[in-house]
Design a protein around this motif. Sequence first.
Motif, PDB file in Angstrom:
ATOM      1  N   GLN A 204      16.162  -1.412  30.740  1.00 26.69           N
ATOM      2  CA  GLN A 204      15.311  -1.677  30.614  1.00 26.69           C
ATOM      3  C   GLN A 204      15.303  -2.300  28.909  1.00 26.69           C
ATOM      4  OE1 GLN A 204      11.386  -0.457  29.044  1.00 26.69           O
ATOM      5  NE2 GLN A 204      10.596  -2.021  28.084  1.00 26.69           N
ATOM      6  N   MET A 205      15.887  -1.987  27.853  1.00 23.24           N
ATOM      7  CA  MET A 205      16.452  -2.366  26.847  1.00 23.24           C
ATOM      8  C   MET A 205      18.261  -3.081  26.921  1.00 23.24           C
ATOM      9  SD  MET A 205      15.027  -1.161  24.292  1.00 23.24           S
ATOM     10  CE  MET A 205      13.718  -2.480  25.327  1.00 23.24           C
ATOM     11  N   ARG A 206      18.600  -2.864  28.252  1.00 25.82           N
ATOM     12  CA  ARG A 206      19.973  -2.881  28.383  1.00 25.82           C
ATOM     13  C   ARG A 206      19.530  -5.158  29.048  1.00 25.82           C
ATOM     14  NH1 ARG A 206      25.006  -0.811  32.341  1.00 25.82           N
ATOM     15  NH2 ARG A 206      22.352  -0.800  33.565  1.00 25.82           N
ATOM     16  N   GLU A 207      19.144  -4.858  29.810  1.00 27.01           N
ATOM     17  CA  GLU A 207      18.441  -6.188  30.576  1.00 27.01           C
ATOM     18  C   GLU A 207      17.399  -7.315  29.028  1.00 27.01           C
ATOM     19  OE1 GLU A 207      18.429  -9.133  32.912  1.00 27.01           O
ATOM     20  OE2 GLU A 207      18.770  -6.811  33.649  1.00 27.01           O
ATOM     21  N   VAL A 208      17.184  -6.739  28.096  1.00 18.90           N
ATOM     22  CA  VAL A 208      16.716  -7.559  27.252  1.00 18.90           C
ATOM     23  C   VAL A 208      17.954  -8.565  26.261  1.00 18.90           C
ATOM     24  CG1 VAL A 208      15.461  -7.607  24.780  1.00 18.90           C
ATOM     25  CG2 VAL A 208      14.211  -5.806  27.100  1.00 18.90           C
ATOM     26  N   ILE A 209      18.845  -6.890  25.820  1.00 14.39           N
ATOM     27  CA  ILE A 209      20.260  -7.766  25.375  1.00 14.39           C
ATOM     28  C   ILE A 209      20.909  -8.703  25.903  1.00 14.39           C
ATOM     29  CG2 ILE A 209      21.990  -6.953  24.238  1.00 14.39           C
ATOM     30  CD1 ILE A 209      19.627  -5.839  22.667  1.00 14.39           C
TER      31      ILE A 209
END
Length: 214
Positions: A204-209
């Motif tokens: 989830q966080m990698r996709e936001v980045i």
Amino acid sequence: MANVDTRQVNMTFVFSDEVLSLAHLKVADLRTLVLEIFESEPVITQFPDVIAVIHPATQTNLLIERNRLIFTNGDLKPFESRDIDKFTQLAIKIYQLFVSKQLVAYGFNYSFVVSTEEQTAFKQNELCTVTSLGILPEEIVGMGLHVTYKREGVRYQIQSIPVYGMEVGAINGLEANCNIHYFSMPFPTGLVDLVAQFRQGHDQMREVIREKLV
């Protein structure tokens, strides 16, 4: 094209009471659990205010502070190639040594490095405005981001700063740190559930980045 690579990841458990004194009495148990899971002994260093448990072969570390356990994996492998099952298993087993203490929060932290092969303008530059400071848009080289928000009882934090090149207007990439913090929520003590939650948070966080900042 930008590459988003995972560097360090960690799990943190926060207790309502002090656990360090109990941990000093359980050093032998800590050593045994690491040996059972990773099949080689850790290096354990004790100080009055912290205990450090280090397993060099897997780049897995544990810091025990006054009221928290911090498990860190800094393996150089891609996240998908790391043995997250064993890392999580260690966290659960050691947490169970302190199950008599009340767990009040737990969280995951993910550090990412974004690199590019050529100069590019990152989307995060568009998220903030600094015209009130007298800085024109065309003068901006790079911007950092630090935002904390809550959603469905979970607190999220995203920090991102540019990595500057050798020329005055050059940016080579970004360094981003993301945190997911769970308050007053049942801790998933089952290995499958905790691994799934940890992986989901990472993705989830990698996709936001990747989608919002790069």
